[in-house]
Design an enzyme around this catalytic site. Structure first.
Site, PDB file in Angstrom:
ATOM      1  N   TYR A 322      53.496  15.775  -5.047  1.00  0.00           N
ATOM      2  CA  TYR A 322      52.239  16.135  -5.703  1.00  0.00           C
ATOM      3  C   TYR A 322      51.594  14.948  -6.418  1.00  0.00           C
ATOM      4  O   TYR A 322      50.372  14.909  -6.575  1.00  0.00           O
ATOM      5  CB  TYR A 322      52.458  17.285  -6.684  1.00  0.00           C
ATOM      6  CG  TYR A 322      52.706  18.618  -6.007  1.00  0.00           C
ATOM      7  CD1 TYR A 322      51.985  18.983  -4.875  1.00  0.00           C
ATOM      8  CD2 TYR A 322      53.652  19.507  -6.497  1.00  0.00           C
ATOM      9  CE1 TYR A 322      52.207  20.203  -4.247  1.00  0.00           C
ATOM     10  CE2 TYR A 322      53.879  20.731  -5.880  1.00  0.00           C
ATOM     11  CZ  TYR A 322      53.159  21.071  -4.753  1.00  0.00           C
ATOM     12  OH  TYR A 322      53.376  22.274  -4.132  1.00  0.00           O
ATOM     13  N   GLU A 344      43.262   4.122 -15.374  1.00  0.00           N
ATOM     14  CA  GLU A 344      43.271   3.480 -16.685  1.00  0.00           C
ATOM     15  C   GLU A 344      44.669   2.951 -16.979  1.00  0.00           C
ATOM     16  O   GLU A 344      45.667   3.599 -16.672  1.00  0.00           O
ATOM     17  CB  GLU A 344      42.831   4.496 -17.748  1.00  0.00           C
ATOM     18  CG  GLU A 344      42.640   3.909 -19.135  1.00  0.00           C
ATOM     19  CD  GLU A 344      42.099   4.932 -20.121  1.00  0.00           C
ATOM     20  OE1 GLU A 344      42.712   5.097 -21.191  1.00  0.00           O
ATOM     21  OE2 GLU A 344      41.071   5.563 -19.800  1.00  0.00           O
TER      22      GLU A 344
END
EC number: 2.3.1.48
Length: 458
Positions: A322, A344
């Site tokens: 996932y 980020e």
């Protein structure tokens, strides 16, 4: 300083040192900042650890919250004094951290609060057998609040103000129940103190509201009308769905999601203003509804071209692919936006492994596809970046990490050995059997938030 005396007996059969219990008063010397060997329960071996905090139990014994040196903070734990090797204790240096305040153990008191881009240059793709390179095997978040009580109001997750406050370094929630899973959190999260003092926090898997007991959860579930996350279902394929949630329109859900994520993410600061963010929640569908397995968030407008602010797969659903699915989906959105993107920084250790794995496979697939489409032609890093939507800097760093980026006769070239080519062709073929994003099932159009604001101001 004279080291405390400790009697040691050698086991005649195994030669293992056994410690005879020492005077309990000797543990009074072990304060915050001390480093010593601690028996690590998960590995049944002693490791160097730093004492973060300590507290006294009702029976007068002392227990210590320790961080194992060179280990991820999700392994931090409370230990009984008999797991400490006092002979190895190193006191903190002068001018360092102050000693810990010893607290009486009280489930309603402070203990639980504490637990609380350059020019375009063509890069030749050399024939596979022209040059040999070493084989490289490629790989597989909200730290602390700026204070122990009230967070600043900026965005849901941010690197701003990453803190090393001792109170927020201590895991303050013992257990959560989410759907069918009971999960032990990894890190501190600012849930209300009256809940962190409980043995377990119960969370509705559809609206993510947190409750104090199983009874309260059952009553809530009788009234909760949700059977999937709020927002728009923008993807559905093979019982997997993505829901896009606007942090401004669905504040309660977004804030609850951030609180839940903070239990498992250590590198970002948690804030309550979710307005600047979009959340993409991945769910599994069954007869009862859509059950959250993970999510990622992104800023509506990012000057740094970040396409992910935070990304998380909940522990019960990890090692099922996932993480790669979330990453792949974020880049599918970037492709529709016709932009390059990057997560980020910094990434968690698990996040970095997942991104390196995705970047490696995506870049290698593009190189092989380009070679088939344009035999004998050169390719630029910018070409790779535009076709994959992976930011240029990430393309270069991945090529370097795979030892494929070489300086040769005055220019940079990409060198893929026969050995590596065979390895990656097998991996690419094997990846076809895994769950992948089906772009045809993605129904989404990007929104121009900046333009809307400009029109309103005009």
């Amino acid at each position: 300083m004279t080291e405390p005396k400790k009697e040691i007996i050698e086991d005649e059969n195994h030669g293992i040192s056994k410690k005879i219990p020492t005077d309990p008063r000797q543990y009074e010397k072990v304060t915050e900042g001390c480093r010593l060997l601690v028996m690590m329960a998960s590995q049944e071996e002693e490791r160097w650890a730093e004492v973060i905090s300590r507290c006294r139990a009702a029976n007068g014994s002392i227990k210590f919250y320790v961080h194992y040196i060179d280990c991820n903070r999700r392994l931090d734990e409370w230990v009984q004094s008999d797991r400490l090797n006092l002979a190895s204790c190193e006191l903190p240096k002068k001018g360092g951290k102050k000693g810990a305040h010893l607290r009486e153990e009280n489930r309603d008191s402070n203990e639980n609060e504490g637990k609380k881009s350059g020019r375009k240059r063509k890069i030749p793709l050399l024939p596979m057998d022209d040059l040999k390179a070493e084989s490289v095997d490629p790989l597989q978040a909200i730290s602390t609040m700026t204070s122990g009580s009230t967070p600043s109001l900026r965005g849901s997750m941010s690197m701003v103000g990453h803190s090393e406050d001792a109170m927020t370094r201590i895991r303050n929630v013992e257990c959560i129940e989410l759907g069918r899973s009971r999960i032990q959190p990894w890190y501190f999260a600012p849930y209300p103190q009256q809940l962190t003092s409980l043995d377990c926090i119960y969370i509705c898997e559809f609206c993510l509201k947190y409750l104090k007991s199983k009874t309260c959860l059952k009553r809530h579930m009788e009234k909760c009308a949700m059977c999937h996350p709020p927002g728009n279902q923008i993807y559905s394929h093979d019982k997997l769905s993505f829901f896009e949630i606007d942090g401004r329109k669905n504040k309660s859900y977004a804030q609850n999601l951030c609180l839940l994520a903070k239990l498992f993410l250590d590198h970002k600061t948690l804030y309550y203003d979710t307005d600047p963010f979009l959340f993409y929640v991945l769910t599994e569908e069954d007869e009862k509804g859509h059950h959250i397995v993970g999510y990622f968030s992104k800023e509506k407008e990012s000057a740094e071209e970040y396409n992910v602010a935070c990304i998380l797969v909940l522990p019960p659903f990890q090692k099922k692919g996932y993480g790669s699915l979330l990453i792949e989906f974020s880049y599918e959105l970037s492709k529709i936006e016709q932009k390059t993107g990057s997560p980020e920084k910094p990434l968690s250790d698990l996040g970095l492994l997942s991104y390196r794995s995705y970047w490696s496979m995506a870049i290698m697939k593009e190189l092989f596809a380009f070679k088939r489409r344009h035999p004998g032609e050169d390719i630029t890093v910018q070409d790779i970046s535009q076709s994959t939507s992976i930011k240029r800097e990430d393309v270069v760093s991945t090529l370097q990490q795979l030892d494929l980026y070489k300086y040769y006769k005055g220019s940079y070239i990409i060198v893929i050995s026969d050995e590596k080519r065979q390895v990656y062709e097998k991996r690419i073929e094997a990846a076809k059997k895994k769950t992948r994003i089906n772009p045809a099932a993605l129904q989404w159009r990007p929104k121009e938030y900046g333009k809307k604001r400009a029109q309103i101001m005009f």
